[in-house]
Design an enzyme around this catalytic site. Structure first.
Site, mmCIF file in Angstrom:
data_model
loop_
_atom_site.group_PDB
_atom_site.id
_atom_site.type_symbol
_atom_site.label_atom_id
_atom_site.label_comp_id
_atom_site.label_asym_id
_atom_site.label_seq_id
_atom_site.Cartn_x
_atom_site.Cartn_y
_atom_site.Cartn_z
ATOM 1 N N ASP A 9 31.665 43.982 35.766
ATOM 2 C CA ASP A 9 32.406 43.190 34.795
ATOM 3 C C ASP A 9 31.571 41.921 34.568
ATOM 4 O O ASP A 9 30.678 41.622 35.352
ATOM 5 C CB ASP A 9 33.779 42.859 35.404
ATOM 6 C CG ASP A 9 34.576 41.915 34.550
ATOM 7 O OD1 ASP A 9 34.790 42.224 33.364
ATOM 8 O OD2 ASP A 9 35.000 40.856 35.067
ATOM 9 N N LEU A 10 31.846 41.189 33.505
ATOM 10 C CA LEU A 10 31.021 40.002 33.224
ATOM 11 C C LEU A 10 31.724 38.700 33.638
ATOM 12 O O LEU A 10 31.344 38.055 34.621
ATOM 13 C CB LEU A 10 30.662 39.969 31.730
ATOM 14 C CG LEU A 10 29.863 38.754 31.269
ATOM 15 C CD1 LEU A 10 28.506 38.686 31.946
ATOM 16 C CD2 LEU A 10 29.683 38.795 29.746
ATOM 17 N N ASP A 11 32.768 38.342 32.868
ATOM 18 C CA ASP A 11 33.443 37.061 33.123
ATOM 19 C C ASP A 11 34.151 37.107 34.476
ATOM 20 O O ASP A 11 35.015 37.952 34.695
ATOM 21 C CB ASP A 11 34.491 36.779 32.032
ATOM 22 C CG ASP A 11 33.847 36.586 30.675
ATOM 23 O OD1 ASP A 11 32.642 36.310 30.629
ATOM 24 O OD2 ASP A 11 34.559 36.683 29.661
ATOM 25 N N THR A 17 33.021 32.214 32.912
ATOM 26 C CA THR A 17 33.258 31.720 31.548
ATOM 27 C C THR A 17 34.737 31.425 31.313
ATOM 28 O O THR A 17 35.093 30.928 30.238
ATOM 29 C CB THR A 17 32.752 32.729 30.503
ATOM 30 O OG1 THR A 17 33.085 34.026 30.956
ATOM 31 C CG2 THR A 17 31.263 32.627 30.307
ATOM 32 N N LYS A 45 42.636 36.714 32.156
ATOM 33 C CA LYS A 45 41.389 37.266 32.687
ATOM 34 C C LYS A 45 41.312 38.764 32.398
ATOM 35 O O LYS A 45 42.243 39.497 32.745
ATOM 36 C CB LYS A 45 41.281 37.008 34.193
ATOM 37 C CG LYS A 45 40.901 35.582 34.501
ATOM 38 C CD LYS A 45 40.581 35.403 35.967
ATOM 39 C CE LYS A 45 40.077 33.985 36.203
ATOM 40 N NZ LYS A 45 39.913 33.703 37.631
ATOM 41 N N SER A 114 32.487 45.240 30.194
ATOM 42 C CA SER A 114 33.218 43.982 29.953
ATOM 43 C C SER A 114 34.095 44.077 28.719
ATOM 44 O O SER A 114 33.764 44.780 27.769
ATOM 45 C CB SER A 114 32.194 42.857 29.768
ATOM 46 O OG SER A 114 32.788 41.726 29.180
ATOM 47 N N ALA A 115 35.204 43.332 28.741
ATOM 48 C CA ALA A 115 36.084 43.266 27.565
ATOM 49 C C ALA A 115 35.543 42.311 26.511
ATOM 50 O O ALA A 115 36.020 42.286 25.373
ATOM 51 C CB ALA A 115 37.471 42.808 27.993
ATOM 52 N N LYS A 145 41.378 47.276 29.267
ATOM 53 C CA LYS A 145 41.722 47.482 30.672
ATOM 54 C C LYS A 145 43.207 47.167 30.836
ATOM 55 O O LYS A 145 43.690 46.235 30.190
ATOM 56 C CB LYS A 145 40.912 46.530 31.560
ATOM 57 C CG LYS A 145 39.401 46.683 31.446
ATOM 58 C CD LYS A 145 38.689 45.500 32.153
ATOM 59 C CE LYS A 145 37.193 45.558 31.882
ATOM 60 N NZ LYS A 145 36.467 44.388 32.430
ATOM 61 N N GLU A 169 34.824 43.912 39.906
ATOM 62 C CA GLU A 169 35.815 43.357 38.963
ATOM 63 C C GLU A 169 36.564 42.169 39.558
ATOM 64 O O GLU A 169 36.854 42.151 40.748
ATOM 65 C CB GLU A 169 36.859 44.436 38.659
ATOM 66 C CG GLU A 169 36.885 44.931 37.266
ATOM 67 C CD GLU A 169 37.254 43.943 36.179
ATOM 68 O OE1 GLU A 169 36.908 44.249 35.019
ATOM 69 O OE2 GLU A 169 37.874 42.874 36.436
ATOM 70 N N ASP A 170 36.899 41.197 38.700
ATOM 71 C CA ASP A 170 37.680 40.040 39.188
ATOM 72 C C ASP A 170 39.123 40.059 38.682
ATOM 73 O O ASP A 170 39.917 39.224 39.104
ATOM 74 C CB ASP A 170 37.039 38.722 38.739
ATOM 75 C CG ASP A 170 37.202 38.485 37.256
ATOM 76 O OD1 ASP A 170 36.917 39.425 36.471
ATOM 77 O OD2 ASP A 170 37.647 37.386 36.870
#
Ligand code: B16
Ligand code: MG
Length: 218
Positions: A9-11, A17, A45, A114-115, A145, A169-170
């Site tokens: 995942d990114l953020d 971010t 998130k 990522s979303a 997601k 994933e966060d």
């Protein structure tokens, strides 16, 4: 060594971010005459931009026309991109490059799931774009997601079966998406929040090379 797929995942996993999303959404809420709290930001998130705005308007008991909705989306994203433009490598979360380099050195598949529709831009700003074999982001999926679509696409983009993939994933929804996709889920964050994950770490400094080797050889 076996070849597995590692999906990031990114953020909240590679960069934080969320603080920039918060600033931009807060200013937007204020311009509409209501407040937006950090606790509400937490609930966004992993949530797509359009779903985030729908939630924020509902929290503010505010209804807008479709045209106004689109204009608000653009306004928020323009402000957000202003913050992104100032990002550099110093914003990469601890030990992310170390793990990415270890995976590359061991010939593992590395993919982004990522979303965010700004994922490529963000990875470019922090000079990590070249570390990924494939990027699947908010532009490539139709279902958010916890639907597993983003991770299934991220796996197929690197030609690795879902059951041979590991997701970092966060967000709760992201952990659920990984579990539904039949992938190993690794939560990055608090144990209280991410308890549905197969493994949970506060950050990548807690993830050893031996642990990654175990995942590869499983
Ligand atoms: P954008 P992730 C998600 O990214 C964020 O966590 C979420 O807060 C944001 O609303 C969403 O991306 C959409 O971002 O406005 O840039 O398209 O955690 O899935 O990498
Ligand atoms: Mg995230």
């Amino acid at each position: 060594m076996k070849r597995k797929g590692f999906i990031f995942d990114l953020d909240g996993v590679i960069v934080d971010t969320a603080k920039y999303h918060f600033l931009a959404w807060k200013n937007l809420a204020h311009s509409l005459g209501f407040d937006f709290t950090e606790a509400q930001n937490e609930q966004l998130k992993g949530v797509s931009r359009v779903d985030s705005l729908n939630k924020i308007l509902a929290w503010g008991n505010t209804r807008v026309s479709e045209d106004k909705f689109q204009a608000l989306m653009t306004l928020k994203n323009d402000e957000y991109l202003g913050y992104i433009d100032k990002m550099d490598d110093s914003e990469i979360l601890i030990d992310v490059p170390k793990v990415l380099d270890f995976l590359k050195a061991n010939n593992q598949g590395v993919s982004l799931g990522s979303a965010s529709k700004n994922a490529r831009k963000i990875l470019d700003k922090v000079h990590l774009l070249a570390k990924f074999d494939a990027i699947v982001d908010g532009n490539d999926v139709s279902k958010a997601k916890p639907d597993p679509e983003v991770f299934l696409n991220a796996a197929s983009a690197i030609k690795i079966k879902p059951e041979n993939c590991i997701v970092f994933e966060d967000s709760v929804a992201g952990v659920q998406a990984a579990n539904i996709a039949n992938m190993i889920s690794i939560g990055i964050g608090s144990k209280d929040v991410l308890h549905e994950a197969d493994y949970i770490f506060n950050d990548f400094s807690e993830i050893s090379e031996d642990f990654i080797k175990e995942l590869i050889n499983k």
